[in-house]
Design a protein around this motif. Sequence first.
Motif, PDB file in Angstrom:
ATOM      1  N   LEU A  33      -4.230 -41.879  47.534  1.00 28.49           N
ATOM      2  CA  LEU A  33      -4.847 -40.949  48.487  1.00 28.49           C
ATOM      3  C   LEU A  33      -6.045 -41.548  49.231  1.00 28.49           C
ATOM      4  CD1 LEU A  33      -4.718 -37.609  46.454  1.00 28.49           C
ATOM      5  CD2 LEU A  33      -3.220 -38.344  48.308  1.00 28.49           C
ATOM      6  N   LEU A  34      -6.363 -42.808  48.960  1.00 28.50           N
ATOM      7  CA  LEU A  34      -7.461 -43.449  49.676  1.00 28.50           C
ATOM      8  C   LEU A  34      -7.125 -43.566  51.168  1.00 28.50           C
ATOM      9  CD1 LEU A  34      -8.371 -46.331  47.196  1.00 28.50           C
ATOM     10  CD2 LEU A  34      -9.777 -44.339  47.740  1.00 28.50           C
ATOM     11  N   PRO A  35      -8.129 -43.528  52.030  1.00 26.60           N
ATOM     12  CA  PRO A  35      -7.865 -43.647  53.475  1.00 26.60           C
ATOM     13  C   PRO A  35      -7.470 -45.066  53.849  1.00 26.60           C
ATOM     14  CG  PRO A  35     -10.228 -43.597  53.064  1.00 26.60           C
ATOM     15  CD  PRO A  35      -9.560 -43.309  51.743  1.00 26.60           C
ATOM     16  N   SER A  36      -6.917 -45.218  55.027  1.00 28.56           N
ATOM     17  CA  SER A  36      -6.460 -46.530  55.498  1.00 28.56           C
ATOM     18  C   SER A  36      -7.612 -47.297  56.141  1.00 28.56           C
ATOM     19  CB  SER A  36      -5.311 -46.348  56.487  1.00 28.56           C
ATOM     20  OG  SER A  36      -4.229 -45.692  55.873  1.00 28.56           O
ATOM     21  N   LEU A  37      -8.610 -47.635  55.323  1.00 28.25           N
ATOM     22  CA  LEU A  37      -9.798 -48.336  55.801  1.00 28.25           C
ATOM     23  C   LEU A  37     -10.038 -49.577  54.941  1.00 28.25           C
ATOM     24  CD1 LEU A  37     -12.105 -45.215  56.272  1.00 28.25           C
ATOM     25  CD2 LEU A  37     -10.846 -46.436  58.058  1.00 28.25           C
ATOM     26  N   TRP A  38     -10.865 -50.499  55.484  1.00 25.18           N
ATOM     27  CA  TRP A  38     -11.132 -51.734  54.754  1.00 25.18           C
ATOM     28  C   TRP A  38     -11.677 -51.478  53.356  1.00 25.18           C
ATOM     29  CZ3 TRP A  38      -8.747 -55.680  56.549  1.00 25.18           C
ATOM     30  CH2 TRP A  38      -8.640 -55.936  57.922  1.00 25.18           C
ATOM     31  N   TRP A  39     -12.664 -50.563  53.264  1.00 22.64           N
ATOM     32  CA  TRP A  39     -13.300 -50.329  51.968  1.00 22.64           C
ATOM     33  C   TRP A  39     -12.307 -49.772  50.958  1.00 22.64           C
ATOM     34  CZ3 TRP A  39     -13.207 -45.674  49.583  1.00 22.64           C
ATOM     35  CH2 TRP A  39     -13.008 -44.538  50.374  1.00 22.64           C
ATOM     36  N   ALA A  40     -11.282 -49.056  51.433  1.00 19.29           N
ATOM     37  CA  ALA A  40     -10.279 -48.484  50.531  1.00 19.29           C
ATOM     38  C   ALA A  40      -9.468 -49.589  49.857  1.00 19.29           C
ATOM     39  CB  ALA A  40      -9.363 -47.546  51.295  1.00 19.29           C
ATOM     40  N   ALA A  41      -9.172 -50.659  50.605  1.00 18.17           N
ATOM     41  CA  ALA A  41      -8.455 -51.791  50.014  1.00 18.17           C
ATOM     42  C   ALA A  41      -9.280 -52.409  48.890  1.00 18.17           C
ATOM     43  CB  ALA A  41      -8.144 -52.827  51.092  1.00 18.17           C
ATOM     44  N   GLY A  42     -10.594 -52.566  49.127  1.00 14.89           N
ATOM     45  CA  GLY A  42     -11.469 -53.101  48.097  1.00 14.89           C
ATOM     46  C   GLY A  42     -11.575 -52.183  46.896  1.00 14.89           C
ATOM     47  N   ALA A  43     -11.637 -50.876  47.147  1.00 20.28           N
ATOM     48  CA  ALA A  43     -11.730 -49.910  46.047  1.00 20.28           C
ATOM     49  C   ALA A  43     -10.461 -49.923  45.194  1.00 20.28           C
ATOM     50  CB  ALA A  43     -11.978 -48.509  46.610  1.00 20.28           C
ATOM     51  N   ALA A  44      -9.311 -49.996  45.850  1.00 22.61           N
ATOM     52  CA  ALA A  44      -8.037 -50.034  45.120  1.00 22.61           C
ATOM     53  C   ALA A  44      -7.953 -51.302  44.267  1.00 22.61           C
ATOM     54  CB  ALA A  44      -6.869 -49.969  46.095  1.00 22.61           C
ATOM     55  N   ALA A  45      -8.347 -52.436  44.852  1.00 21.04           N
ATOM     56  CA  ALA A  45      -8.299 -53.696  44.114  1.00 21.04           C
ATOM     57  C   ALA A  45      -9.271 -53.690  42.943  1.00 21.04           C
ATOM     58  CB  ALA A  45      -8.619 -54.855  45.058  1.00 21.04           C
ATOM     59  N   THR A  46     -10.484 -53.157  43.157  1.00 23.12           N
ATOM     60  CA  THR A  46     -11.484 -53.099  42.089  1.00 23.12           C
ATOM     61  C   THR A  46     -11.008 -52.215  40.941  1.00 23.12           C
ATOM     62  OG1 THR A  46     -13.276 -53.416  43.694  1.00 23.12           O
ATOM     63  CG2 THR A  46     -13.869 -52.489  41.544  1.00 23.12           C
ATOM     64  N   THR A  47     -10.413 -51.082  41.274  1.00 28.70           N
ATOM     65  CA  THR A  47      -9.884 -50.177  40.247  1.00 28.70           C
ATOM     66  C   THR A  47      -8.813 -50.858  39.415  1.00 28.70           C
ATOM     67  OG1 THR A  47     -10.322 -48.243  41.651  1.00 28.70           O
ATOM     68  CG2 THR A  47      -8.732 -47.961  39.865  1.00 28.70           C
ATOM     69  N   THR A  48      -7.939 -51.592  40.083  1.00 29.92           N
ATOM     70  CA  THR A  48      -6.843 -52.266  39.377  1.00 29.92           C
ATOM     71  C   THR A  48      -7.362 -53.374  38.476  1.00 29.92           C
ATOM     72  OG1 THR A  48      -5.394 -51.781  41.258  1.00 29.92           O
ATOM     73  CG2 THR A  48      -4.641 -53.450  39.691  1.00 29.92           C
ATOM     74  N   VAL A  49      -8.295 -54.179  38.986  1.00 31.17           N
ATOM     75  CA  VAL A  49      -8.874 -55.260  38.179  1.00 31.17           C
ATOM     76  C   VAL A  49      -9.579 -54.682  36.958  1.00 31.17           C
ATOM     77  CG1 VAL A  49     -10.663 -57.042  38.141  1.00 31.17           C
ATOM     78  CG2 VAL A  49      -9.094 -56.895  40.083  1.00 31.17           C
ATOM     79  N   ALA A  50     -10.343 -53.612  37.144  1.00 29.62           N
ATOM     80  CA  ALA A  50     -11.053 -52.989  36.029  1.00 29.62           C
ATOM     81  C   ALA A  50     -10.078 -52.435  34.994  1.00 29.62           C
ATOM     82  CB  ALA A  50     -11.962 -51.876  36.547  1.00 29.62           C
ATOM     83  N   ALA A  51      -8.997 -51.821  35.463  1.00 25.99           N
ATOM     84  CA  ALA A  51      -8.010 -51.249  34.546  1.00 25.99           C
ATOM     85  C   ALA A  51      -7.358 -52.330  33.698  1.00 25.99           C
ATOM     86  CB  ALA A  51      -6.949 -50.479  35.332  1.00 25.99           C
ATOM     87  N   TYR A  52      -6.993 -53.456  34.317  1.00 25.12           N
ATOM     88  CA  TYR A  52      -6.377 -54.545  33.554  1.00 25.12           C
ATOM     89  C   TYR A  52      -7.383 -55.196  32.600  1.00 25.12           C
ATOM     90  CZ  TYR A  52      -1.731 -54.691  35.627  1.00 25.12           C
ATOM     91  OH  TYR A  52      -0.430 -54.398  35.966  1.00 25.12           O
ATOM     92  N   ALA A  53      -8.640 -55.295  33.027  1.00 24.15           N
ATOM     93  CA  ALA A  53      -9.657 -55.887  32.165  1.00 24.15           C
ATOM     94  C   ALA A  53      -9.906 -55.034  30.926  1.00 24.15           C
ATOM     95  CB  ALA A  53     -10.960 -56.070  32.949  1.00 24.15           C
ATOM     96  N   LEU A  54      -9.839 -53.707  31.088  1.00 23.49           N
ATOM     97  CA  LEU A  54     -10.094 -52.797  29.974  1.00 23.49           C
ATOM     98  C   LEU A  54      -8.855 -52.537  29.127  1.00 23.49           C
ATOM     99  CD1 LEU A  54     -12.322 -50.156  31.823  1.00 23.49           C
ATOM    100  CD2 LEU A  54     -13.069 -51.862  30.144  1.00 23.49           C
ATOM    101  N   ALA A  55      -7.690 -52.970  29.615  1.00 21.05           N
ATOM    102  CA  ALA A  55      -6.443 -52.649  28.920  1.00 21.05           C
ATOM    103  C   ALA A  55      -6.295 -53.396  27.603  1.00 21.05           C
ATOM    104  CB  ALA A  55      -5.252 -52.957  29.819  1.00 21.05           C
ATOM    105  N   GLY A  56      -6.970 -54.548  27.477  1.00 20.97           N
ATOM    106  CA  GLY A  56      -6.853 -55.318  26.239  1.00 20.97           C
ATOM    107  C   GLY A  56      -5.489 -55.957  26.078  1.00 20.97           C
TER     108      GLY A  56
END
Length: 203
Positions: A33-56
Amino acid sequence: MLSLYRPGNGILHRMPAGPKLLLLLVLVLAVSLLPSLWWAAGAAATTTVAAYALAGLDDGMLGMRELARQTIALRWLIVVTLGAQLIFLGPEPAVANTARVTCAVLLAGLLALTTRVSALLDAVERGLRPLERLHVDSGRAAVLLTVTLTTVPVLARLAGEVREAQRARGARPGVRFFAVPFLILSLKHADQLGEALSARGVR
């Protein structure tokens, strides 16, 4: 049944399958649901990296090695999605939309990586059980949802295995040399899946 499950002791591994499914669905929905903006791409990538880092995932690099492996497996999805939208929408929405789609798939893949198929199936079946009052077969619905959630990352893994085997043999890259073995492995997976469903009594 072929599974992507990776044993581990991380947060997601320790979470019960039901709450974990809901958590990852919320993350996928939020990214989608993020908007089609530059910052949204960064937010999506940051969320994914954090999720994989915390997944163990215990890959020796805080999940980044597995994240890279999953991303490489999705490269054709990225190329096609990005290329088509660059033509019709322009750079910003194309990059943002591609990042959202890619990250949503990667986050959904965490469910298969950290949850045994049997545990996921049981959790979905329990969650759908109240719908039996509306004559919904919770068992069949659970199987359908579980198969849908796990099939995409499994096929991505099969594609990676085909490419690795071709590299090991020194075969030329190409659609024709990739498609035939990938199709054979996919059909074999379908047979295994059918046998697993039959063993569970699903017809």
